[in-house]
Every structure is written in C-alpha cells, then in structure tokens.
Scaffold this motif. Structure first.
Motif: not given
Length: 404
Positions: A78, A378-379, A381-382, A385
């Motif tokens: 990722e 990307l948010s 939250e992303d 994570a």
C-alpha cells in the motif's frame, strides 16, 4: 512565477548527491516531495562532524530546504501504491538507489514510464548502472581516488591528499541538476519524457576537462614536485605558501615582479613562461624562502600592489566573515521549527528577474504526508489507515488532519 513553479519532483534519494540535486530544483520553485522511509532518510541520522542538532542535524538541513516530506514504506504494497499514485502527478522522479534496487522495489524507469509516459526519470549511481564497478560503493573519497586528479597536487614522496569536502558528490549533483533541466526543456519542446543517467565517475572525469585533455591530447604526464606546487599542469609559483605568521595563496606570478618585490636577484635568472615548468622546484623554493620573512598581511599588500595574484587562506571561521562573502550574501539565514535560526550556504547563481530564497525549511520526517497524499485524492481516513497498517508515517507537528 518561479522558474520551476508547477513542476513536481519526487525525490527518493539519500545521502548528498541526490538530495543536493533535488534541492537545487526546489530552490528554483519546483514542488520537491521528499519520499522518505518511515524511520526517515539515512542522512537524518548521520551528520558530518557529528553536528546532530536538536531533532534535525546540520547535514540534513543543508541538503533539504524548500522540500516537503512524505513518509512511505515502499516495501509495503500500500505504501508503494501510494507512491505510484504520486508518480501520476509528477514531472521528475529522482533516485540514487544501488543498481538493481529500483527494479526490486517496482520503481524502475520502465514501470514508472508506463504510468506517466512524459516522466523525466533521473537515476544517479556511483560508477554507472552496468559494468565491472557497478556494484562497488560509490563514496566520494573512493571516486576522488579513482579520478586520477589527486596526483596533480602532491609533493614527491607524499601520499595523494583528497579534497577536504565532498567534491565528487557536488559535481554529481550539479550534473544531475543540469541533466534534469535539459530533459525538462526537451519535454517542453517535444512532449517526450526520458531517462537521465548520472554517475559520479563520469561527473568527476568531465569536471577535469582541461587537465585530462592536456594528458590525452597534449601527451603531458602528471609530474609531482619536491617543493610546494598545487597543480602539475600550471607553471611555478602556484599554490599555498607559508608566511611568517600564516599562509598565502599565489597564482601565476611573474618571476621578474617577484624578484623586485622580494629584493631577490636569484629569481631574475628564471623567465616565467620558459622556466616555470622546467625549473618549478627551484622557483618555488625561492618563493617559499622569501615569503617566510614577513607576515601574510605584508605580502598581500606588497605583492597585490604590484598586480601579483595573491589571496588569503581562510578557514571556515574567517570565511564566514569575509567582506566579499558578506557583500554577495553567500550565506542565507532562516528559522527552523526545531533548530532555531539556521545559517547555510545560499545559491550558486542569480537570475536577473527573480530572487531565490528559502521559502520552506528542511522538513520533519513525514511532516507533509497528509498534505501531499490529500492532493492525489486520498481522504484523511485513507491516510490514517495507511499509517495504522505501517505503510505511511506522519509527524504529528505536520499538516493537521481535518478532524483536528
């Protein structure tokens, strides 16, 4: 508008040559995003002279101004995926991995070109991507030694002495900067990206254009001297000579002028152009003997008044107070969030229409992770994570998350 405003550079390099090249692009206004591993780039933890600083050491500060920092784990799927998304927005990708590492990480030129066809991909190495030395460590003093140039300034019987600064790294950085600018200009004309290969060996060889051509074209061998002499291809006297209280630099002095200023008839036996090479030791011996009689200040005045090219021999403590250095503004000062007032060398050239400046201090590791990754969609939250999964890192003093 700054010269490189609107150009995004992904800098995944470490140590000196790569970060220095990327900083030169940042100084011209490029948005340089320094992509660091989660623990921070190697140079954050190792500083020349042990100048560690409070949180950011002097070496890192000197090579990373005007950049933003994103901290990603490229060995994590990722983390690498986030980098590849950044590549879609980039104009330049600069790396100085050991040969083969970029391919193993999936960030080689062919892979990134498939994502961004007009990408300028700059690959820096010690000796070249292939060849018998490609796997050898490309460290500055090793390249200085290999370059041949160290034999041009030594005295007979003495070991070659390397330069007291990272000479090859600096030339490699300037070569990468030059190659990047050329590739960007080519892209502007044609729309084509391309790979730019820079290696430290070729950079230091090219820097010796005149000296090596004297050898390869003129057939003149390097010959060392018994007496002080700083360059085997320049006539005597030439070099750093002791005075009664210090040292003096002399360049291209005429023997008849020296004879008059020194009051030494022995120098009149030598004609500069005729004898400056063949009687190098004899001339240098007489110069050394005479300079020892008086102070550096005396000879600066006496020889300078006769048009002899002379100068002081600074250490760093005297350099920073030199009046010409002060007049030129050769050093810049700025505030850093953890290191306070910082003074570093400034800019090697000036543009008549623009002023280069430090508009962003050297970043904290991951200071801009949220800021930059938001720019590719990307948010929060992303990104959080990614952090929880070990793919990214953000310094908590960086750009705050929206919920904060």
């Amino acid at each position: 508008m700054k010269v490189l405003e609107g150009i995004r550079v992904l800098d995944v390099s470490i140590a000196m040559a790569g970060p220095f090249a990327a900083q030169k692009l940042a100084d011209l206004g490029a948005d340089v995003v320094k992509v660091e591993p989660l623990g921070g780039e190697w140079q954050r933890h190792v500083s020349a002279g042990g100048a560690r600083g409070n949180e950011v050491n002097a070496s890192f500060l000197s090579l990373n101004r005007n950049k933003r920092s994103v901290s990603l784990n490229l060995k994590h799927d990722e983390g690498r995926a986030a980098l590849l998304e950044l590549v879609r927005t980039a104009d330049v990708f600069l790396q100085n991995y050991r040969p083969g590492v970029a391919a193993r990480l999936g960030v080689d030129y062919d892979t990134l070109r498939a994502i961004k066809p007009d990408l300028v991909y700059v690959s820096m190495s010690g000796y070249g991507e292939t060849g018998p030395y490609s796997a050898k460590p490309g460290q500055d003093v090793l390249l200085q030694a290999l370059s041949g140039g160290l034999h041009s300034a030594r005295r007979d019987g003495e070991a070659p002495r390397p330069a007291p600064f990272f000479l090859v790294d600096a030339f490699a950085a300037y070569s990468a900067f030059e190659g990047t600018m050329a590739a960007l200009f080519h892209r502007q004309r044609t729309g084509e990206g391309q790979r730019v290969d820079v290696n430290m060996l070729d950079a230091i060889i090219a820097a010796q254009m005149q000296e090596l051509s004297v050898f390869t074209v003129g057939g003149v061998p390097q010959e060392s001297s018994d007496e002080i002499h700083a360059h085997s291809y320049i006539r005597a006297p030439y070099g750093i000579y002791p005075t009664r209280d210090g040292y003096l630099a002399i360049s291209f002095a005429e023997t008849d002028v020296l004879a008059r200023v020194f009051g030494d008839d022995r120098l009149e036996a030598y004609e500069s152009e005729r004898d400056g090479f063949t009687h190098r030791d004899a001339i240098s011996r007489l110069v050394t003997e005479n300079l020892a009689r008086e102070t550096t200040e005396h000879w600066l005045d006496a020889l300078g008044a006769e048009g002899v090219w002379v100068g002081p021999v600074h250490d760093y403590a005297s350099l920073v107070h030199d009046p010409q250095v002060a007049h030129n503004g050769s050093f810049v000062e700025y505030e850093h969030p953890t290191e306070g007032r910082v003074t570093t060398p400034g800019f090697a050239f000036r543009l008549g229409s623009q002023t280069q400046e430090v508009y962003r201090p050297a970043p904290l590791n991951g200071q801009h992770t949220h800021e930059v990754l938001r720019e590719i969609g990307l948010s929060d939250e992303d990104i959080e994570a990614l952090e929880r999964g070990g793919a990214a890192h953000r310094d908590p003093r960086g750009t705050p998350v929206a919920s904060a």
